[in-house]
Scaffold this motif. Structure first.
Motif, mmCIF file in Angstrom:
data_model
loop_
_atom_site.group_PDB
_atom_site.id
_atom_site.type_symbol
_atom_site.label_atom_id
_atom_site.label_comp_id
_atom_site.label_asym_id
_atom_site.label_seq_id
_atom_site.Cartn_x
_atom_site.Cartn_y
_atom_site.Cartn_z
ATOM 1 N N GLU A 22 -14.827 42.525 46.603
ATOM 2 C CA GLU A 22 -14.774 43.956 46.914
ATOM 3 C C GLU A 22 -13.679 44.655 46.110
ATOM 4 N N MET A 23 -12.567 43.972 45.895
ATOM 5 C CA MET A 23 -11.502 44.563 45.082
ATOM 6 C C MET A 23 -11.944 44.701 43.627
ATOM 7 N N GLN A 24 -12.655 43.706 43.118
ATOM 8 C CA GLN A 24 -13.172 43.785 41.752
ATOM 9 C C GLN A 24 -14.189 44.916 41.632
ATOM 10 N N TYR A 25 -15.041 45.063 42.638
ATOM 11 C CA TYR A 25 -16.029 46.142 42.646
ATOM 12 C C TYR A 25 -15.308 47.500 42.630
ATOM 13 N N SER A 26 -14.264 47.648 43.439
ATOM 14 C CA SER A 26 -13.505 48.897 43.472
ATOM 15 C C SER A 26 -12.836 49.168 42.127
#
Length: 120
Positions: A22-26
């Motif tokens: 999710e952090m990579q997606y953000s």
């Protein structure tokens, strides 16, 4: 118009396996906004256990470890964007993981003359 997107969710809402994804997606969303000239800044926040709150009552300054308010959802980070209007800010905000498992508060910034500009 400049907006701050405040990302609220309960701590632990993302499993240890989901969080890096999710952090990579953000991060990728921020890169897309940057490519469009709409990105102004962003940062995740450390857990509320690292917070310090200040309050002043009756002329006395109180410093307390942790968040001031007891709530289930905590501020987990922010994104600053420069988009034409609120509809565009909503379109951006709904893409972030916090919108799916928490709340994204969208606020227009009050631009005050004389505030120093941040430079790279």
């Amino acid at each position: 118009m400049k907006y701050i997107l405040l990302m609220y969710h309960t701590e632990g809402v993302f499993t240890p396996e989901e969080l890096p994804r999710e952090m990579q997606y953000s991060l990728e969303l921020c890169k897309e906004l940057h490519a469009k000239g709409q990105f102004l800044g962003a940062s995740p926040l450390l857990p509320v256990s690292a917070a310090t709150s200040l309050s002043s009552k009756s002329g006395r300054l109180d410093v307390v470890d942790g968040p001031f308010a007891e709530t289930k959802e905590q501020l987990g980070g922010y994104v600053l964007v420069d988009v034409p209007n609120l509809d565009d800010a909503i379109e951006v905000a709904q893409k972030f993981p916090a919108a799916k498992r928490g709340t994204v508060e969208i606020r227009p910034l009050f631009e005050l003359e004389g505030i120093p500009k941040v430079t790279d």
